[in-house]
Design an enzyme around this catalytic site. Structure first.
Site, PDB file in Angstrom:
ATOM      1  CG  HIS A 170      -1.713   0.279   1.670  1.00  0.00           C
ATOM      2  ND1 HIS A 170      -1.421   1.946   1.431  1.00  0.00           N
ATOM      3  CD2 HIS A 170      -3.395   1.007   1.076  1.00  0.00           C
ATOM      4  CE1 HIS A 170      -3.010   3.182   1.490  1.00  0.00           C
ATOM      5  NE2 HIS A 170      -3.759   2.298   1.832  1.00  0.00           N
ATOM      6  CG  ASP A 206       0.604  -2.760   6.243  1.00  0.00           C
ATOM      7  OD1 ASP A 206      -0.560  -2.701   6.778  1.00  0.00           O
ATOM      8  OD2 ASP A 206       0.803  -1.496   4.877  1.00  0.00           O
ATOM      9  CD  GLN A 228      -6.386  -4.863   3.901  1.00  0.00           C
ATOM     10  OE1 GLN A 228      -7.600  -5.112   4.513  1.00  0.00           O
ATOM     11  NE2 GLN A 228      -7.017  -4.096   3.943  1.00  0.00           N
ATOM     12  CE  LYS A 267      -7.457   0.057   6.689  1.00  0.00           C
ATOM     13  NZ  LYS A 267      -8.076   0.370   4.941  1.00  0.00           N
ATOM     14  CB  CYS A 305      -3.686   3.444  -1.443  1.00  0.00           C
ATOM     15  SG  CYS A 305      -5.409   4.699  -1.455  1.00  0.00           S
TER      16      CYS A 305
HETATM   17  N1  PLP Z   1      -1.856  -0.759   4.181  1.00  0.00           N
HETATM   18  C1  PLP Z   1      -2.324  -1.546   3.840  1.00  0.00           C
HETATM   19  C2  PLP Z   1      -2.759  -2.841   3.540  1.00  0.00           C
HETATM   20  C3  PLP Z   1      -4.372  -1.496   3.875  1.00  0.00           C
HETATM   21  O1  PLP Z   1      -5.324  -1.907   4.023  1.00  0.00           O
HETATM   22  C4  PLP Z   1      -4.100   0.725   4.526  1.00  0.00           C
HETATM   23  C5  PLP Z   1      -5.579   0.940   4.046  1.00  0.00           C
HETATM   24  O2  PLP Z   1      -5.849   0.681   3.238  1.00  0.00           O
HETATM   25  C6  PLP Z   1      -3.730   1.756   5.066  1.00  0.00           C
HETATM   26  C7  PLP Z   1      -2.218   0.910   5.094  1.00  0.00           C
HETATM   27  C8  PLP Z   1      -3.353   2.468   6.007  1.00  0.00           C
HETATM   28  O3  PLP Z   1      -4.243   2.463   6.305  1.00  0.00           O
HETATM   29  P1  PLP Z   1      -4.952   4.099   6.959  1.00  0.00           P
HETATM   30  O4  PLP Z   1      -5.411   4.833   5.722  1.00  0.00           O
HETATM   31  O5  PLP Z   1      -6.129   3.445   7.876  1.00  0.00           O
HETATM   32  O6  PLP Z   1      -3.982   4.614   8.131  1.00  0.00           O
END
Ligand code: PLP
Length: 405
Positions: free
Chosen positions: A122, A199, A202, A225, A363
């Site tokens: 992401h 990260d 998910q 999430k 993203c």
């Molecule tokens: N990393 C992953 C794998 C994500 O799916 C997301 C959000 O879609 C993020 C990071 C970023 O999360 P946030 O926008 O809540 O900071």
């Protein structure tokens, strides 16, 4: 046997209708819906407990501080941290990852060093590292995935050397659903002397994590999430790393003594929680974890996997439909396109049928570039989704494709 009908009663929004149709919410990968207990906790906190934490000796402040620290402890246990001091509350995963890139990166990454990121990250686990590399004169190296969506970990050793400081990798790809072999990545990175930043956005939702057993150095995720409130997240860090890392944001609450000559800082994790933190969100996230602890996580996973298998089978029957991400062991996220159909058009027709899917680059533009597309449709499943909703998705896609062609 998972009883989705019963679970759905915990989520008031699932009773909503959109365009006079029952809402079919297949966008939990973007943000999950909230159970009533989380909504009520946040509401009650505003009504009965609102007072700033760590600052007052008065009754409410002490009570809410205790609740905040109890949420930290619950979350630490939930993700397998050795101690609650290893849990930093942040504004979300993006804030967590930026905290590491700025605080740890500023001190420990220099000119000539390199940082390895995976191609399936992401943006929030790419750009902080890219900016750090630019600031420091370091190199950003990319670990690719193959067309199946499998992270090519066999190429990792070729990217690592004595100047690798960080390996940044996702536990689960938000677009492909892939679960990279983190144990392998972490072992190889550590052997090269690099830290590993995972990260978990998910991954914490789909299957969970035991950070101590995994042996990652940092782990980031967002509350919204994980069925919790928006605007709160977690940065897990090994205690020794958090201790040697300078603060990122500074101001109130993160200090020990302040004078114009010199400021000393509060012990971890408070050193990283400058200003009034989102204590209501953090306590709400603790409640979401308490809710999830009522279930057997293996049962949730089995349910979500069954939805994934059904969706994959049904969608694949549609002529011209391509699923992106078919790596073995992937989790309940299905991204797809249909030949000759723009994903936005498809998403808009599904929306009119009451079906919420995600469309766009998710993203993760490098993933789109890999496949030579500008966007995809994505359905992501959660513990409250049902096989009937999967069938409605497949029927909806078929209908939309007929209309658009
Ligand atoms: N990393 C992953 C794998 C994500 O799916 C997301 C959000 O879609 C993020 C990071 C970023 O999360 P946030 O926008 O809540 O900071």
């Amino acid at each position: 046997m998972w009883n989705a009908a019963e679970v759905r009663r915990d989520f008031p929004i699932l009773e909503r209708r959109v365009y006079e149709k029952p809402l079919i919410y297949l966008d939990s990968g973007a943000t999950a819906q909230k159970p009533a207990c989380v909504i009520e906790t946040v509401d009650r906190l505003h009504r009965e407990w609102n007072a700033n934490i760590h600052r007052g000796v008065h009754y409410l402040s002490e009570e809410v501080t205790t609740m905040y620290e109890a949420a930290r402890e619950r979350i630490a246990r939930y993700i397998g941290a050795a101690a609650k001091e290893e849990i930093v509350f942040t504004a979300g995963a993006t804030a967590s990852l930026n905290t590491v890139a700025y605080a740890w990166g500023e001190r420990f990454v220099g000119a000539g060093d390199n940082i390895v990121v995976s191609e399936m990250e992401h943006h929030s686990n790419i750009i902080p590292w890219q900016l750090l590399a630019e600031r420091k004169g370091a190199e950003l190296r990319v670990l690719p995935f193959d067309d199946e969506g499998r992270l090519m970990t066999e190429k990792l050793d070729g990217l690592l050397d004595g100047r690798t400081r960080v390996v940044a990798v996702t536990q689960v790809s938000n677009t492909l659903g892939t679960r990279p072999d983190l144990e392998y990545v972490i072992a190889r990175a550590h052997r090269a002397g690099a830290i590993v930043v995972v990260d978990g956005c998910q991954g914490v939702v789909h299957g969970g994590v035991d950070v101590a057993r995994l042996d990652c150095d940092f782990y980031a995720f967002s509350g919204h999430k994980l069925y919790g409130p928006t605007g709160v997240g977690v940065l897990y860090g090994k205690r020794a790393l958090l201790e040697e890392m300078p603060p990122f944001l500074s101001g109130g609450d993160m200090v020990d003594r302040v004078s114009f000559a010199k400021t000393t800082f509060a012990p971890v994790p408070l050193k990283f929680e400058a200003g009034t933190s989102n204590f209501i969100g953090a306590i709400g996230l603790g409640e979401a974890v308490r809710y999830l602890e009522r279930f057997d996580s293996a049962e949730i996973e089995a349910h979500e996997t069954a939805l994934l298998v059904r969706a994959t089978e049904e969608l694949q029957r549609i002529p011209g439909l391509r699923i992106y991400g078919t790596a073995p062991g992937k989790c309940a996220i299905v991204s797809f396109n249909v030949e000759g159909v723009h994903p936005y058009d498809l998403g808009m027709i599904l929306d009119k049928l009451g079906i919420a899917v995600r469309t766009g680059h998710h993203c993760a533009e490098p993933v789109m570039t890999h496949y030579g597309v500008t966007g995809m449709c994505r359905a992501s499943f959660a513990l409250y989704n049902t096989p009937e909703e999967v069938d409605a998705l497949a029927a909806g896609v078929e209908r939309a494709v007929r209309m658009l062609r």
